[in-house]
Design an enzyme around this catalytic site. Structure first.
Site, short mmCIF file in Angstrom:
data_model
loop_
_atom_site.label_atom_id
_atom_site.label_comp_id
_atom_site.label_asym_id
_atom_site.label_seq_id
_atom_site.Cartn_x
_atom_site.Cartn_y
_atom_site.Cartn_z
N GLU A 9 8.31 2.40 14.97
CA GLU A 9 9.18 2.78 14.13
C GLU A 9 9.66 4.17 13.71
O GLU A 9 9.09 4.77 14.61
CB GLU A 9 8.93 2.03 11.99
CG GLU A 9 9.15 0.66 12.30
CD GLU A 9 8.41 0.47 10.74
OE1 GLU A 9 6.94 0.22 10.41
OE2 GLU A 9 9.77 -0.03 10.21
N SER B 199 -0.07 -7.58 7.45
CA SER B 199 -1.64 -8.10 7.95
C SER B 199 -0.90 -9.02 9.39
O SER B 199 0.30 -9.60 10.08
CB SER B 199 -2.06 -8.88 7.01
OG SER B 199 -1.58 -10.10 7.03
N GLU C 45 4.37 -4.23 12.34
CA GLU C 45 3.98 -2.48 11.77
C GLU C 45 2.55 -3.31 11.02
O GLU C 45 2.60 -3.66 9.98
CB GLU C 45 3.91 -1.83 11.15
CG GLU C 45 5.37 -0.91 11.69
CD GLU C 45 4.81 -0.30 13.62
OE1 GLU C 45 4.04 -0.20 13.74
OE2 GLU C 45 6.00 -0.29 14.02
N LYS D 209 12.00 -8.55 0.53
CA LYS D 209 10.96 -9.09 0.11
C LYS D 209 10.03 -7.84 0.01
O LYS D 209 8.80 -7.58 0.92
CB LYS D 209 10.74 -10.36 0.44
CG LYS D 209 10.39 -11.40 -0.50
CD LYS D 209 8.84 -11.35 -1.16
CE LYS D 209 7.62 -11.49 -0.27
NZ LYS D 209 6.50 -10.77 -1.24
N ASN E 172 0.79 -1.45 -0.12
CA ASN E 172 -0.53 0.31 0.05
C ASN E 172 0.64 1.38 -0.02
O ASN E 172 0.07 1.81 -0.71
CB ASN E 172 -0.88 -0.04 1.19
CG ASN E 172 -0.13 -0.25 1.89
OD1 ASN E 172 0.94 -0.23 2.26
ND2 ASN E 172 -0.79 0.17 3.61
N VAL F 265 0.35 -13.07 9.55
CA VAL F 265 1.42 -12.67 9.00
C VAL F 265 2.18 -12.61 9.82
O VAL F 265 3.55 -13.05 10.40
CB VAL F 265 1.62 -12.36 6.81
CG1 VAL F 265 2.99 -12.42 7.27
CG2 VAL F 265 0.86 -12.63 6.09
N CYS G 175 -3.00 1.71 6.78
CA CYS G 175 -3.16 1.04 7.84
C CYS G 175 -4.12 1.84 8.83
O CYS G 175 -4.36 1.15 9.97
CB CYS G 175 -1.68 0.52 7.98
SG CYS G 175 -0.82 1.74 8.38
P1 NAP Z 1 0.77 -8.97 3.84
O1 NAP Z 1 -0.53 -9.74 3.13
O2 NAP Z 1 0.74 -9.54 4.98
O3 NAP Z 1 1.65 -8.98 3.87
C1 NAP Z 1 2.77 -7.52 3.99
C2 NAP Z 1 3.81 -8.81 3.36
O4 NAP Z 1 4.19 -9.98 3.79
C3 NAP Z 1 4.39 -8.78 1.40
O5 NAP Z 1 5.44 -8.60 1.13
C4 NAP Z 1 3.63 -10.35 1.61
O6 NAP Z 1 3.82 -11.37 0.33
C5 NAP Z 1 4.70 -11.14 2.33
N1 NAP Z 1 3.81 -11.80 3.47
C6 NAP Z 1 2.81 -12.15 2.63
N2 NAP Z 1 3.14 -14.45 3.45
C7 NAP Z 1 4.19 -13.73 4.33
C8 NAP Z 1 5.02 -15.26 4.81
N3 NAP Z 1 4.09 -16.39 4.98
N4 NAP Z 1 6.23 -14.60 6.29
C9 NAP Z 1 6.90 -14.08 5.28
N5 NAP Z 1 6.33 -12.50 4.59
C10 NAP Z 1 5.22 -13.37 4.08
O7 NAP Z 1 0.04 -7.56 3.80
P2 NAP Z 1 -0.80 -6.95 2.50
O8 NAP Z 1 -2.00 -7.27 2.49
O9 NAP Z 1 0.67 -6.14 1.62
O10 NAP Z 1 -0.68 -5.36 3.72
C11 NAP Z 1 -1.67 -4.45 4.39
C12 NAP Z 1 -1.39 -5.40 5.48
O11 NAP Z 1 -0.70 -3.77 5.65
C13 NAP Z 1 -3.02 -4.24 6.19
O12 NAP Z 1 -3.89 -5.51 7.53
C14 NAP Z 1 -2.47 -3.16 6.80
O13 NAP Z 1 -3.14 -2.38 7.84
C15 NAP Z 1 -1.20 -3.62 7.03
N6 NAP Z 1 -0.23 -2.10 7.27
C16 NAP Z 1 0.25 -1.72 8.24
C17 NAP Z 1 1.00 -0.60 8.26
C18 NAP Z 1 1.63 -0.13 9.81
O14 NAP Z 1 2.09 0.60 9.88
N7 NAP Z 1 1.59 -0.35 10.91
C19 NAP Z 1 1.05 -0.05 7.27
C20 NAP Z 1 0.49 -0.15 5.44
C21 NAP Z 1 0.25 -1.94 6.27
P3 NAP Z 1 2.85 -10.86 -0.82
O15 NAP Z 1 2.95 -9.65 -0.93
O16 NAP Z 1 3.82 -11.75 -1.89
O17 NAP Z 1 2.16 -11.79 -0.20
#
Ligand code: NAP
Ligand code: MG
Length: 490
Positions: free
Chosen positions: A467, A230, A251, A177, A154, A233, A285
C-alpha cells in the site's frame, strides 16, 4: 462539523443514509457503559444496493478528469483538518488510544489524503516509439472498478484514508465495511467525503460484523478487495478471491522484532523498544513483540525497559497524563490475559508494570497493564503468535547469525528494527531481514504515506502490491496498451 450520533446510524448507500434498527452498539473501551454509537447492521439487500450504487457511479466517476477527483480528495483532507480535535476525541472514545495518539492519527490522515490527492497529477501512462510510421503507441492506467474495502479497528481513520484516497483518486468506486468495534470514525469520514463533493454512489458504507465483510468480499460485483486485519480472515479472503479471480491486497499481522547489539546506544534502543511495544496499547500491526538482545547487554536493556514501563500511566485515553489506554474489547482483554498466563505456564517470567490508579484498577475498562516477559525462548507460542496487547518478550542471542535467524524465525514479515552503530551490520540486515519495512536505530512502528508499506510471508498476500506511495496506483489501476494508427493514410 457536527458528529451527531444521537439517532441510530445506518448504511450510507447511493449518497444517502439508510437508517435502520439499532441492532448494534459501539462502546468506549475505557468506560464500557458509555455508548459511542448505536447502528444498524447491513443486510444482504443493503449490500446489494451498495454494490448497485457503486456500479452505477463507476462510469461517470472514472470519466471525470483525475485532477477533479484529486481536488475532491484534497477538500476532504481540509475538512478533516478543520475538525481535527473533534475527530481525535471521537477516535479516542471509540477505540481507546490516547488523545495524543489520536491527534497523530488525524494529522497522518490529512497528510495521507493530500498525498494521494496529488497523485492525480502524475502521468497516467507511458508513450513508446512505435515500429509503424505514424502510429501512436502508449499505455493508459484505468480504474479496476468497484473496490471492497475492509478495515480493522486499530487505526480507524488513517488506514481507511490510505485505501479510500487512492481508490477514489484513481477513479474506482467503493463499498466499505469498517470494524464493528470502532465504526464512529468511519461514519465521520464518510460524512466528510460526502461534504467534500464525492458524488452519490462513489463511496458506500455498510456496517456490521465480519459476516458483512465476508458478503462484501464474496459479492459478484466486487472487482478488487483491499483488506487490513488478521491472518485467518486475510487467508479466507485470499482463497475466495483467487477462486473468483478477484484482485486482492492484504495487510495482515506481524511479530515484529527489535534487535539490539552491544555497539548501539543502549538507552535509546531500550526506550524505542518500550515505545514500539507499548504505545497504542500494543495494538499496532507494527508493534514490537520481541526484543532480541545480545546476551552481554540483556540485563541492562531489561532493567531500563522495566523502569520505563513502570512509569507508564495506564488510564482513559482522554486524560492528558495517560500514556497507555485500554484494549479494544473485553474479548481482547481476556485473550491478552490468557496469553500472558500461557506464556508463564510455558516458562516465561512475567513482570507487570505501569501506574494504575485505584480507580483504573477497579474500573470495568478493558485495561491490560504493560507486561514484560523474560526467559522467553523462540519456540514458545508467545514468541510465534501475535498477541495484540501491551506485552513484550525478551529473547537473547550470541552472534549476528543467531540474531538474524531469531528475527526471521516467525511466519510473519511485516516490520523490524535493528539497533547498531556498525554500518556493515546495517547493510547485512537490510539484505537479510525478511520484512517489508525495516527501521535502523528507530521504532518498528510508523508509516509515511509517500513510501510503500507492506509485509512479507504471512503478513501479506502471496501476490499483493504494497500500500501507500506510488505503489498504490499499481493496485487500484490496470494497464491497457493502445496501438493507435492514424485515421487516414499518411
Ligand atoms: P480482524 O478481526 O481480521 O478484522 C479486520 C476487519 O475484517 C474487520 O472489519 C472485521 O469485521 C472484518 N472481518 C472479520 N471477519 C471477516 C470475514 N470473514 N470476511 C471479511 N471481513 C471480515 O482484525 P482486527 O482485530 O480488526 O485487527 C487486528 C489485526 O489487524 C491484527 O492482526 C493486526 O496485525 C492487523 N493489522 C495489520 C495491519 C497492516 O497494515 N499489516 C495494520 C493494522 C492491523 P469486525 O470488526 O466486525 O469483526
Ligand atoms: Mg468502540
Amino acid at each position: 462539523m457536527d458528529q451527531d450520533f444521537s439517532h441510530p446510524v445506518g448504511q450510507f448507500i447511493g449518497g444517502a443514509w439508510v437508517r435502520g434498527r439499532a441492532d448494534a452498539v459501539s462502546v468506549n473501551p475505557a468506560r464500557p457503559t458509555e455508548e459511542v454509537l448505536r447502528y444498524a447492521i447491513a443486510d444482504s439487500e443493503d449490500i446489494d444496493a451498495a454494490f448497485d450504487a457503486a456500479q452505477r457511479a463507476l462510469r461517470p466517476w472514472g470519466a471525470m478528469p483525475a485532477p477533479e477527483r484529486g481536488r475532491i480528495v484534497r477538500r476532504a483532507a481540509q475538512l478533516v483538518e478543520s475538525s481535527r480535535d473533534e475527530l481525535a476525541r471521537l477516535i479516542t472514545r471509540d477505540e481507546g488510544k490516547t488523545l495524543a495518539e489520536s491527534q497523530g492519527e488525524v494529522s497522518r490522515t490529512i497528510e495521507t489524503l493530500n498525498y494521494h490527492a496529488a497523485q492525480c497529477w502524475e502521468p497516467e501512462g507511458h508513450r513508446y516509439a512505435s515500429s509503424r510510421h505514424g502510429e501512436e503507441l502508449y499505455t493508459v492506467r484505468l480504474p479496476v472498478g468497484v473496490v471492497g474495502v475492509i478495515t480493522p479497528f486499530n487505526f480507524p481513520m488513517v488506514i481507511p484514508s490510505w485505501k479510500l484516497g487512492p481508490a477514489l483518486v484513481h477513479g474506482n468506486t467503493v463499498v466499505w465495511k469498517p470494524a464493528s468495534l470502532c465504526p464512529a470514525p468511519a461514519i465521520a469520514l464518510v460524512r466528510i467525503f460526502h461534504d467534500a463533493g464525492v458524488p452519490d454512489g462513489v463511496l458506500n458504507l455498510v456496517l456490521g460484523p465480519g459476516s458483512v465483510g465476508q458478503q462484501v468480499c464474496e459479492h459478484t460485483s466486487v472487482n478488487a478487495i483491499t483488506f487490513t486485519g488478521s491472518v485467518p480472515v486475510g487467508r479466507m479472503i485470499e482463497s475466495s478471491s483467487a477462486e473468483k479471480r478477484v484482485r486482492c491486497q492484504l495487510e495482515l499481522g506481524g511479530h515484529n522484532a527489535t534487535v539490539i547489539f552491544p555497539d548501539a546506544d543502549i538507552e535509546r534502543a531500550a526506550k524505542s523498544a518500550v515505545a514500539s511495544s507499548m504505545l497504542g496499547s500494543g495494538q499496532k500491526c507494527t508493534s514490537t513483540r520481541r526484543v532480541i538482545v545480545h546476551e552481554s547487554i540483556r540485563d541492562q536493556v531489561v532493567a531500563s525497559m522495566f523502569d520505563q514501563m513502570e512509569a507508564l500511566a495506564v488510564g482513559d485515553g482522554l486524560d492528558s497524563d495517560t500514556s497507555i489506554g485500554p484494549l479494544i474489547s473485553r474479548a481482547a482483554q481476556t485473550h491478552a490475559r490468557d496469553g500472558i498466563a500461557a506464556a508463564e505456564a510455558a516458562g516465561a517470567r512475567v513482570r507487570t508494570g505501569g501506574r494504575l490508579t485505584d480507580a483504573i484498577r477497579s474500573s470495568d475498562g478493558f485495561y491490560v497493564p504493560p507486561t514484560l516477559l523474560e526467559e522467553v525462548t523462540a519456540d514458545m507460542p508467545i514468541a510465534q503468535e501475535e498477541l495484540f496487547a501491551p506485552v513484550v518478550s525478551v529473547i537473547t542471542f550470541r552472534d549476528d547469525d543467531e540474531a538474524l535467524d531469531l528475527a526471521n524465525g516467525t511466519r510473519f514479515g511485516l516490520s523490524a528494527s535493528v539497533f547498531t552503530s556498525n554500518p556493515l551490520r546495517v547493510r547485512q540486515f537490510v539484505q537479510l531481514l525478511d520484512v517489508g519495512v525495516l527501521h535502523v536505530n528507530g521504532l518498528t512502528t510508523g508509516a509515511e504515506p509517500h513510501v510503500p508499506f507492506g509485509g512479507r510471508r504471512d503478513s501479506a498476500a502471496v501476490q499483493s502490491p504494497p500500500e501507500q506511495g506510488p505503489a498504490a496506483r499499481e493496485f487500484f489501476t490496470w494497464t491497457k496498451t493502445v496501438y493507435e494508427e492514424p485515421a487516414v493514410s499518411l
